[in-house]
Scaffold this motif. Structure first.
Motif, short mmCIF file in Angstrom:
data_model
loop_
_atom_site.label_atom_id
_atom_site.label_comp_id
_atom_site.label_asym_id
_atom_site.label_seq_id
_atom_site.Cartn_x
_atom_site.Cartn_y
_atom_site.Cartn_z
N ALA A 1 -3.62 3.44 -0.40
CA ALA A 1 -4.11 2.94 -1.76
C ALA A 1 -3.41 1.65 -2.16
O ALA A 1 -2.10 1.84 -1.56
CB ALA A 1 -4.21 3.99 -2.69
N ARG B 1 0.69 -1.17 0.06
CA ARG B 1 -0.02 -0.15 0.10
C ARG B 1 0.76 1.10 0.00
O ARG B 1 2.19 1.27 0.51
CB ARG B 1 -0.97 0.22 1.17
N CYS C 1 -5.72 11.03 -4.07
CA CYS C 1 -4.69 11.15 -3.54
C CYS C 1 -3.82 12.32 -4.12
O CYS C 1 -3.95 12.52 -5.53
CB CYS C 1 -3.46 9.82 -3.87
N HIS D 1 0.68 4.09 -7.78
CA HIS D 1 -0.75 3.92 -7.28
C HIS D 1 -1.41 3.17 -8.55
O HIS D 1 -1.00 3.31 -9.65
CB HIS D 1 -1.47 5.08 -7.35
#
Length: 348
Positions: A44, A38, A66, A60
């Motif tokens: 995320a 993560r 974000c 990501h």
């Protein structure tokens, strides 16, 4: 794009550069199945990538909400060098670490170093930043009990005793170099060497007490204004302390009797100098330390010394150490140094 992520199985941080290429591929396959890695910024899901230059990093899986800004290849590479150099010197080092100030204001350090009670945040500022913003962020770190050290790509920035800052330049394939603003110029050294010096307390502001100081004595010839005979005088001292150099003439040294004494001891007898002492000058209406004619003893005033500058050479060298009077000399000369790396000092 980041260097660090969180392994939810262990709860620990992992850094992309810690894995050999085959291990990186295995980790990528495992994460695709288990989705256990993560992003520390927003929790995320992330995936593993390699840049065009082969730099391993995390991105990501889905950007979502974000707000973390993308990072350049240079930014990642510089952070990696810092982490590896810090770890090699016995510090715990992690990239992209979050924290809170005393006022509960969040911050994120590019690299956070820890050793015992000491914590240092190193900021790699690749985009332009104002002096006011640097001071604000530095104050925020201070309120968190963290010392801040700034690495700027921009050529103009503010560096002071309270805000240590250097310029960094280079490229991923060529490596990176640091330029330390010394007050009179810049001191250049490789990035990893700079981090090592900083963590061993060799990166210091001003003139450190007890630091070695190498002194060169210059002498030259001129004709005495009174008797007309050629005489030799001390035209100046060049004092090197790490990256800093102070240049002083005899009249500048009234407050440094020990330095004067060592100077006179170092000069060979065949130099045939006149006496160095305090004399009264009618022209200036003052009394000051001065050269004298070797033949008649007359004052060779400070305003005459330039006549010997075209015929001067180094006649002696010696080593001494920085004391409070040498520090005051730097202030009196208007050459008070800034930051510098002193390789011969180790205070750890």
């Amino acid at each position: 794009m980041a260097l660090r992520c969180i392994d939810t199985h262990s709860g620990k941080s992992i850094h992309a550069f810690e894995f050999a290429p085959q291990e990186w591929q295995s980790l990528s396959v495992k994460n695709a199945l288990e989705r256990h890695l993560r992003a520390p910024c927003c929790q995320a899901e992330i995936i593993l990538r390699r840049s065009k230059l082969g730099t391993q990093h995390f991105v990501h899986r889905f950007r979502g909400a974000c707000t973390s800004a993308p990072e350049s290849e240079d930014h990642r590479q510089v952070k990696q060098v810092i982490v590896e150099a810090a770890r090699a010197n016995g510090w715990l080092a992690e990239a992209e670490i979050d924290g809170l100030s005393a006022d509960r204001e969040p911050w994120r350090a590019d690299v956070l170093l820890s050793k015992g009670a000491a914590r240092i945040a190193i900021e790699v500022q690749w985009s332009k930043q104002s002096q006011e913003e640097t001071a604000r962020r530095q104050s925020r770190y201070a309120s968190s009990g963290v010392r801040g050290l700034w690495l700027f790509r921009q050529s103009r920035f503010h560096a002071s005793k309270d805000i240590p800052a250097v310029r960094v330049s280079g490229a991923p394939l060529d490596g990176y170099e640091v330029f330390v603003p010394t007050g009179a110029g810049e001191q250049a050294l490789p990035l990893a060497s700079f981090i090592t010096a900083a963590l061993n307390r060799q990166y210091m502001f001003g003139l450190p007490l007890g630091a070695p100081a190498d002194v060169e004595i210059r002498c030259g010839n001129l004709d005495c204004w009174k008797c007309g005979a050629e005489t030799r005088i001390i035209t100046g001292l060049d004092v090197s302390i790490g990256p800093h150099t102070l240049s002083a003439t005899i009249p500048d040294l009234s407050g440094c009797p020990d330095l004067v004494r060592r100077t006179l001891q170092a000069i060979p007898a065949q130099a045939s100098l006149g006496r160095i002492t305090h004399r009264d000058s009618r022209e200036s209406g003052s009394r000051y330390l001065s050269n004298g004619c070797a033949h008649c003893g007359a004052l060779i005033g400070a305003h005459y010394e330039y006549q010997a500058w075209d015929h001067q050479d180094v006649v002696a060298r010696f080593r001494t150490v920085v004391d409070d009077r040498m520090r005051q000399l730097a202030i009196d000369l208007g050459e008070e140094p800034g930051w510098g790396v002193h390789m011969e000092i180790s205070l750890t």
